[in-house]
Design a protein around this motif. Sequence first.
Motif, mmCIF file in Angstrom:
data_model
loop_
_atom_site.group_PDB
_atom_site.id
_atom_site.type_symbol
_atom_site.label_atom_id
_atom_site.label_comp_id
_atom_site.label_asym_id
_atom_site.label_seq_id
_atom_site.Cartn_x
_atom_site.Cartn_y
_atom_site.Cartn_z
ATOM 1 N N ARG A 120 0.851 -1.201 0.000
ATOM 2 C CA ARG A 120 0.000 0.000 0.000
ATOM 3 C C ARG A 120 0.882 1.243 0.000
ATOM 4 N NH1 ARG A 120 -4.897 -0.891 4.125
ATOM 5 N NH2 ARG A 120 -5.489 1.143 3.291
ATOM 6 N N ARG A 121 0.345 2.324 -0.495
ATOM 7 C CA ARG A 121 1.103 3.580 -0.554
ATOM 8 C C ARG A 121 1.115 4.257 0.811
ATOM 9 N NH1 ARG A 121 2.409 5.583 -5.574
ATOM 10 N NH2 ARG A 121 1.563 4.404 -7.296
ATOM 11 N N ILE A 122 2.273 4.762 1.180
ATOM 12 C CA ILE A 122 2.429 5.454 2.458
ATOM 13 C C ILE A 122 1.505 6.672 2.520
ATOM 14 C CG2 ILE A 122 4.428 6.782 1.633
ATOM 15 C CD1 ILE A 122 3.955 5.570 5.226
ATOM 16 N N THR A 123 1.262 7.295 1.365
ATOM 17 C CA THR A 123 0.425 8.502 1.343
ATOM 18 C C THR A 123 -1.027 8.216 1.730
ATOM 19 O OG1 THR A 123 0.193 8.199 -1.052
ATOM 20 C CG2 THR A 123 1.858 9.773 -0.301
ATOM 21 N N GLU A 124 -1.452 6.956 1.676
ATOM 22 C CA GLU A 124 -2.804 6.603 2.136
ATOM 23 C C GLU A 124 -2.962 6.887 3.627
ATOM 24 O OE1 GLU A 124 -4.290 2.640 1.197
ATOM 25 O OE2 GLU A 124 -2.855 2.534 -0.474
#
Length: 185
Positions: A120-124
């Motif tokens: 998953r993207r850290i920005t989530e």
Amino acid sequence: MTQPSKEAADGTERRRKAERLVNQSAIPGEQNHGQAVNRLMHEIQVVQTELKLLNEELSASRSAAESAKDKFEKLYKKYVSLFDFAPNGYLAFDRNGEIQEINLAAAASFNAPRSSLIGRRITEFIHVDDQDGFNFQKQHCRENMEIVRFELKMKRVDGLLFNAQLQMQFLSRNGTDETLYSICL
């Protein structure tokens, strides 16, 4: 003039050692056979002895390699355990922001199983108001090759917000184009 390779030097030395061993164990009365037969027998004995010596060297090398592998595996398990059970949250993400590694404390901060966070993207997990600041810090970290410390609002999987103090470092694996960033929460 080129230097002989280490393998060639080792082979030459092995050949000399095999010659000495065969000459020391020469069978009396060999001279009665034809000279050509004696030379062939001698060559076969030398090659056989050379192969025995080479086999001993290979066995010693294999034992050393297995010992080194065992030591590496023990160290790897030790450091994986240190990473997994560290009291601080740690994670690593790639240039696309995808989480590649995450320890148990970081997974607990996001209130999710570790396996569900990988990829998953850290920005989530960064509040929308802090996205630009995060990207700025990431760029600064990479361009200046220094550790950056900053605060931002993060969110757990269930949507609950929390304040986080982050320490980010740019990592580049030697010999590859792989880019990673590590974060300590």
